[in-house]
Design a protein around this motif. Sequence first.
Motif, short mmCIF file in Angstrom:
data_model
loop_
_atom_site.label_atom_id
_atom_site.label_comp_id
_atom_site.label_asym_id
_atom_site.label_seq_id
_atom_site.Cartn_x
_atom_site.Cartn_y
_atom_site.Cartn_z
N TYR A 347 0.86 -1.18 0.00
CA TYR A 347 0.00 0.00 0.00
C TYR A 347 0.90 1.24 0.00
O TYR A 347 1.04 1.92 1.02
CB TYR A 347 -0.92 0.00 1.22
CG TYR A 347 -1.77 -1.24 1.32
CD1 TYR A 347 -2.99 -1.33 0.67
CD2 TYR A 347 -1.33 -2.35 2.06
CE1 TYR A 347 -3.79 -2.46 0.75
CE2 TYR A 347 -2.11 -3.50 2.15
CZ TYR A 347 -3.34 -3.55 1.49
OH TYR A 347 -4.10 -4.70 1.58
N ASN A 351 -0.28 6.08 -3.22
CA ASN A 351 -1.74 5.96 -3.17
C ASN A 351 -2.41 7.16 -2.52
O ASN A 351 -3.60 7.38 -2.70
CB ASN A 351 -2.15 4.69 -2.43
CG ASN A 351 -1.86 3.43 -3.21
OD1 ASN A 351 -1.46 3.49 -4.38
ND2 ASN A 351 -2.04 2.28 -2.59
N ASP A 354 -3.17 9.55 -5.73
CA ASP A 354 -3.47 8.96 -7.04
C ASP A 354 -4.89 9.25 -7.52
O ASP A 354 -5.31 8.73 -8.56
CB ASP A 354 -3.23 7.45 -7.01
CG ASP A 354 -4.16 6.72 -6.05
OD1 ASP A 354 -4.94 7.40 -5.34
OD2 ASP A 354 -4.11 5.48 -5.99
N THR A 359 -8.11 3.11 -3.37
CA THR A 359 -6.78 2.68 -2.92
C THR A 359 -6.43 3.41 -1.63
O THR A 359 -7.04 4.42 -1.30
CB THR A 359 -5.70 2.97 -3.98
OG1 THR A 359 -5.57 4.39 -4.13
CG2 THR A 359 -6.08 2.35 -5.32
N THR A 361 -3.04 4.20 1.46
CA THR A 361 -1.68 4.07 1.98
C THR A 361 -1.78 3.55 3.41
O THR A 361 -2.64 4.00 4.18
CB THR A 361 -0.97 5.43 1.97
OG1 THR A 361 -0.72 5.80 0.61
CG2 THR A 361 0.35 5.36 2.72
N SER A 503 -6.76 7.12 2.44
CA SER A 503 -6.97 6.88 1.01
C SER A 503 -6.50 8.03 0.13
O SER A 503 -6.04 7.79 -0.98
CB SER A 503 -8.45 6.61 0.74
OG SER A 503 -8.81 5.32 1.17
#
Length: 510
Positions: A347, A351, A354, A359, A361, A503
């Motif tokens: 992860y 992310n 992005d 997604t 982190t 996220s």
Amino acid sequence: MIRRGFLTLALMLASVMVVWANGDPVAVRSAITLSPTPVAIHVPEVQLVDEHVTFVPRGLYTEVVVRYLLHNHSNRSFDSLPYGFPIDYWGSGESEWVSLDDITESEQEVGWRDGYIRNVSFMLGDRQLKWQHSRDTVIVPANKRVAWDILIDVDTAGRNFKHIEDSLFALYGEEIYINTKSVSRRWYYTYLDIPAQSFATLEVRYTVETPLSEGAYYRRNHYYYYTPDYYWELRFMYDFTPAAYWGDGHADHFSVQLDASNVRIINEKAYLRGWESWSRGISGLPMKQEGDLWRYETRHFDLAAAKPFIVDYELKNCPQQPIDNILNHRIDPSQFTVEVSGADSKYPIANLFDLDPTTATVLRPDKEGNIYITIRFKKPTCLEGIMLLNGYTKNADTWHNNTRIDSMWISADYSSIHHFVPDTFYSKGDMVFGYRDREKGNKPIAYKVLPTKEPSGYSWQPLLDNAPSFNLGYPWSDDYFTELHFCITATKKGLKYNDLCISEIILMSK
């Protein structure tokens, strides 16, 4: 050009009365002056048997629905009867912001913007009618008058006003005048067919932008416009009198309903300069409250004598975030570098930036147990705000199962043109952020907050509407940031996993 047969209405100008402390300049947003009821030419043969009007304030717009029951009691058929309603606004041409006066440094929006009115529809029985709008016509030309502020300190008792004006002009010249704005009108219209000796139901719907006044400085700050701290106070006005041109000028049965479930009605006295006051709330009709609904009903209502219907209200919630505007203000990740306390290769830190809420982190603590994110800008950057998608926002299950931030603090290295040092915090949703200027030697402040609630949805709109967000500085400041430091001080454990997930972080420029 407006076709012959349309009635020219008497104009009633109305301004939004909002008081700002300490004489702050005001920005009068939205040039609409009055939203009148739909109107046709005077047709005495067609009686207005029933009129029901519903108002639903929704954010910065008010939805208007008017339902008529009409009775043509004559032997004359009306074919292609022109029918419509006007929208009046300040200025002419395309919308722009101009100076309201030279004394208060206030601003006013003038000219036409298509967003003033939306979702127009005309229904005659079960048939939807085609409609169009006219070209704009200036109905009140621009003028100039002596600024009221110039006169309030002048004793005019027993003195000739023209003499005072001439004396002031000799001293100050054109500075004593305020140039008033012209007023233009645009008609939205259609055509009705009402056969002889028949009844007809007519429904008109539209959504109109509600005028408001706001601090002129705050208008220029995109982020601040959508925070709970923003001063939202609006005034909706409506004119019933034009409908008096049906039949005998009365509605046999007349009813009005205001749905205030989305707003808070203001019911108080307002004061200007400590010596002038006016009432705010609902006026024009003796409405009775039933929960969130306000109603009025009567028979043989004299439309020509009706007073303007006025509603002063505040929003219960901020308006929806304009997703395109938020993302158009987004600072591209190529403009900064990111350092974290610890990461998970599955992860990655990328992310966070992005633009994909599905997604996330995963942050790990460093050797000392600290969890942080440090953003360093490649060149000093003027920031407006930060939005954070807290937790793993892929869907409801992943959001509940994973750990998320419970409290944090943010510190910033920056320089301010105005040497103004923020020392405050702003909140949205359940996250609260605080910061101080580290160059002044102040320590960042940590704020404990309630556990973050589940988002109302997991697409961009509900995620941004409920995203924890953070205003950097004030609208009138120009602060150039070189570094941001996020320190997580507490987490909310997930149902299954201890992975701390974020996220998305959106950094917005001015």
